[in-house]
Design an enzyme around this catalytic site. Structure first.
Site, PDB file in Angstrom:
ATOM      1  N   HIS A 259       9.956  -3.154  -2.779  1.00 35.86           N
ATOM      2  CA  HIS A 259      10.395  -1.825  -3.232  1.00 35.86           C
ATOM      3  C   HIS A 259      11.239  -1.168  -2.138  1.00 35.86           C
ATOM      4  O   HIS A 259      11.160  -1.558  -0.972  1.00 35.86           O
ATOM      5  CB  HIS A 259       9.200  -0.931  -3.574  1.00 35.86           C
ATOM      6  CG  HIS A 259       8.355  -0.533  -2.385  1.00 35.86           C
ATOM      7  ND1 HIS A 259       7.402  -1.347  -1.829  1.00 35.86           N
ATOM      8  CD2 HIS A 259       8.345   0.604  -1.649  1.00 35.86           C
ATOM      9  CE1 HIS A 259       6.827  -0.731  -0.810  1.00 35.86           C
ATOM     10  NE2 HIS A 259       7.382   0.456  -0.664  1.00 35.86           N
TER      11      HIS A 259
ATOM     12  N   TYR B 219      12.320  -4.016   6.481  1.00 35.16           N
ATOM     13  CA  TYR B 219      11.292  -3.171   7.084  1.00 35.16           C
ATOM     14  C   TYR B 219       9.935  -3.699   6.603  1.00 35.16           C
ATOM     15  O   TYR B 219       9.783  -3.989   5.411  1.00 35.16           O
ATOM     16  CB  TYR B 219      11.469  -1.716   6.667  1.00 35.16           C
ATOM     17  CG  TYR B 219      10.518  -0.756   7.363  1.00 35.16           C
ATOM     18  CD1 TYR B 219      10.808  -0.276   8.644  1.00 35.16           C
ATOM     19  CD2 TYR B 219       9.330  -0.360   6.756  1.00 35.16           C
ATOM     20  CE1 TYR B 219       9.927   0.582   9.302  1.00 35.16           C
ATOM     21  CE2 TYR B 219       8.448   0.492   7.409  1.00 35.16           C
ATOM     22  CZ  TYR B 219       8.747   0.961   8.679  1.00 35.16           C
ATOM     23  OH  TYR B 219       7.871   1.804   9.326  1.00 35.16           O
TER      24      TYR B 219
ATOM     25  N   ASP C 200       8.766   5.330  -4.326  1.00 38.28           N
ATOM     26  CA  ASP C 200       9.057   3.902  -4.203  1.00 38.28           C
ATOM     27  C   ASP C 200       9.758   3.469  -5.478  1.00 38.28           C
ATOM     28  O   ASP C 200       9.322   3.822  -6.584  1.00 38.28           O
ATOM     29  CB  ASP C 200       7.759   3.096  -4.039  1.00 38.28           C
ATOM     30  CG  ASP C 200       7.041   3.410  -2.723  1.00 38.28           C
ATOM     31  OD1 ASP C 200       7.689   3.954  -1.808  1.00 38.28           O
ATOM     32  OD2 ASP C 200       5.838   3.102  -2.628  1.00 38.28           O
TER      33      ASP C 200
HETATM   34 ZN   LIG Z   1       6.695   4.443  -0.095  1.00 37.40          ZN
END
Ligand SMILES: [Zn+2]
Length: 246
Positions: free
Chosen positions: A227, A221, A193
């Site tokens: 992130h 999403y 991430d």
């Molecule tokens: Zn992730």
């Protein structure tokens, strides 16, 4: 007569030995490295552990929507990855890994084989031994190493500015603690991430398409507004609808 022949032969042998030493010395690698030193030039058609080591280092240069296999066989995809690596660093782009290419890799890697701008510790704030995930500790650690070379490629492509890793490898316990999906790639060590700044999350999601990640999840999403997530996966799952990534 016989003794003279022996003496001449002995002198010739010494001369040959001296020549051999000189040849070996000049053919030695331009630079020994604390992690791994290549001892021969590598080109298409060759196989071996040295090819595999090269593939790890150029894994971030597979081209758009592609993943480079790390299998020790120098095929056309490896050649293309080497060319992209060479182009990225202003080297002669011939797809053959020789001293200039290896010297650039030596300059980019630490003695533990991670790229200079990333570390095992940064890719694992869950535990120190990489245990407890969905794969063996050694596999999780290796997956993280390959991911770091992909991150290094993306970092360079984005102007050598920082990529801020906010989460990477997770054991089941760590994954549960943060409410991660039960099938999360973080359990395999191949997910990272990345937080915003200096790059926007959309810049990260868009650029990631060029560096070997089949899973890219970002703004648009669910759960990815703070992130951008990149990971390895067998099939392509790109979803960052706010960034035009799908
Ligand atoms: Zn992730």
């Amino acid at each position: 007569m016989f003794r003279r022949t022996v003496r001449v032969l002995a002198a010739l042998t010494l001369a040959a030995a001296a020549t051999l030493v000189a040849t070996v010395t000049t053919a030695a690698p331009a630079q020994a490295d604390g992690c791994y030193t290549w001892s021969r030039q590598l080109s298409e058609g060759m196989t071996g552990e040295d090819v595999r080591q090269l593939q790890i280092r150029v894994a971030g240069y597979p081209g758009y929507n592609a993943v480079l296999g790390v299998d020790g066989a120098f095929g056309p995809a490896t050649r293309s990855a080497v060319i992209r690596f060479q182009q990225a660093y202003g080297l002669g782009a011939d797809g053959i890994a020789g001293p200039l290419t290896f010297n650039k890799i030596y300059a980019l890697q630490d003695d533990d084989c991670t790229p200079v701008n990333f570390s095992y510790a940064e890719l694992n704030d869950c535990n120190s031994d990489w245990s407890g995930g969905a794969v063996s500790a050694s596999t999780a650690r290796f997956n993280a190493l390959v991911n770091m070379w992909k991150l290094q490629a993306m970092r360079h492509a984005l102007g050598d500015q920082q990529l801020r890793v906010t989460s990477a490898f997770r054991s089941h316990a760590c994954n549960n603690a943060v409410g991660g999906s039960a099938t999360s790639r973080h359990l395999y060590g191949d997910a990272v991430d990345i937080g915003a700044s200096p790059h926007s999350l959309c810049t990260l999601a868009q650029q990631a398409r060029n560096h070997g990640w089949r899973e890219i999840l970002g703004p648009g999403y669910p759960g990815h507004s703070d992130h951008t997530h990149v990971a390895h996966k067998s099939s392509r799952t790109w979803s960052a609808s706010s960034c035009g990534v799908s």
